[in-house]
Design an enzyme around this catalytic site. Structure first.
Site, short mmCIF file in Angstrom:
data_model
loop_
_atom_site.label_atom_id
_atom_site.label_comp_id
_atom_site.label_asym_id
_atom_site.label_seq_id
_atom_site.Cartn_x
_atom_site.Cartn_y
_atom_site.Cartn_z
N VAL A 135 38.89 30.92 37.07
CA VAL A 135 37.70 31.63 37.15
C VAL A 135 36.89 31.36 38.39
O VAL A 135 36.08 32.28 38.67
CB VAL A 135 37.06 31.28 35.92
CG1 VAL A 135 35.72 32.28 35.89
CG2 VAL A 135 37.76 31.68 34.58
N GLU A 136 37.21 30.30 39.04
CA GLU A 136 36.29 30.06 40.34
C GLU A 136 37.05 30.38 41.45
O GLU A 136 37.18 31.68 42.02
CB GLU A 136 35.79 28.43 40.09
CG GLU A 136 34.99 28.24 38.92
CD GLU A 136 34.43 27.06 38.75
OE1 GLU A 136 33.75 26.55 39.71
OE2 GLU A 136 34.39 26.54 37.72
#
Length: 337
Positions: A135-136
């Site tokens: 997600v990063e």
């Protein structure tokens, strides 16, 4: 008030000192500390200068993300006190957002652990997490990043210089090691540190009243040490349910999702108060945008206190004395290879 032997306290400035100032300093000094020097914090780091320059370059380099657009500085922008001033941060994959507020990297070396749930014990561990997080920065595996870096002649030279005893210095561990060395220097001394160094003129009367409010309310029972936080794990809503105090705050379950221990429900690492004036929005989900509201929430949920407007105003004045100076050298964006 505690009893203080005034002959044992030597003010750094020799103007006439009020007994109340000495008493205030003595009480504060029991739980709070001034910042240590960068030299003392980094004393154990070999080849600090080489690792600093390499770590700084990696910190700003979007090569560390799958799309080549996100860097560490994207979410932890040093020009805005180590945060992006968003509730949660966008990742390298379009449409994906983090589920917790990005905490500042400033003074993080003084913390007991990293992340809101404390899952990384060191800056090195923390540096490894976002790069591979889907997600990063969303790098799918370590080898992809290492292969990217090995293709850059300048990185080959810099890793060799930073880790001269290793035959194969470009490793994922050393990426994290270099970034951590850079981040270890990101201390932000402030006027509060001048006060803790016995310059009792560093704070004005309102700011001293705010420090008194802070100490009388026992805020230091959580926000302690040199970072005024970062050393404990406490339940959000120890006395009163935080959501009933302000229903804008999300019901993130906290550390229990990591430990599976029911006692860790709604428990988080206590954030540092240094530079708190600049690191909005507040709390684990970035749901509160002003200091006054966040103080009201914390006073009621953690201490069962209804602070007056005047007390909150004075406390805000004190908290602003914790705004320090970001090292100018660190904010100078390097020329990337």
């Amino acid at each position: 008030m505690v009893s203080v032997d005034e002959t044992q306290i030597t003010p750094r400035k020799t103007t006439q000192i009020a007994k109340e100032d000495i008493q205030l300093w003595a009480i504060a000094n029991k739980a709070l500390k001034g910042l240590p020097s960068v030299e003392s914090v980094t004393a154990s780091i070999d080849n600090l200068e080489e690792k600093y320059e390499l770590g700084k370059m990696l910190y700003y380099d979007p090569r560390l993300s799958v799309n080549g657009e996100q860097s560490c500085n994207s979410c932890h922008d040093l020009s805005t006190f180590g945060v992006d001033n968003l509730s949660t941060s966008p990742g390298a994959i379009k449409g994906k957002m983090g589920d917790r507020n990005s905490p500042t990297v400033l003074n993080a070396v003084l913390h007991d652990s990293q992340f809101w749930d404390g899952r990384a014990k060191t800056l090195e561990e923390q540096a490894k997490g976002p790069i591979l997080n889907p997600v990063e920065m969303a790098i799918p595996h370590e080898d992809l990043l290492i292969d990217r870096l090995k293709e850059v002649e300048d990185y080959v030279k810099r890793f060799r210089s930073a880790f001269p005893e290793e035959s194969n210095p470009i490793t994922y561990d050393n990426v994290a090691n270099a970034i951590a060395a850079f981040e270890s220097t990101l201390l932000t001394p402030s006027r509060f540190d001048d006060f803790m160094d016995r310059d009792f003129t560093a704070l004005n009367d309102q700011e001293k009243r705010g420090l008194t409010v802070f100490l009388d309310a026992n805020c230091q029972s959580c926000h302690d040490g040199a970072a005024l936080g970062g050393m404990q794990y406490r339940k959000f809503g120890e006395i009163n349910d935080f959501w009933t105090v302000n229903n804008k705050i999300g019901r993130d379950k906290g550390m229990v999702t990591l430990t599976d221990n029911p006692g860790d429900l709604y428990k988080f690492k206590v954030p540092s108060l240094r530079n708190i004036e600049k690191t909005y929005p507040y709390f684990h989900d970035g749901s509160i945008w002003d200091l006054e509201t966040s103080i009201h929430v914390m006073a009621k949920s953690q201490l069962n206190l209804d602070m007056s407007d005047e007390e909150i105003e004075d406390l805000v004045a004190f908290l602003k004395t914790l705004t320090g100076e970001v090292p100018e050298r660190a904010m100078t964006v390097p020329e990337l290879p």
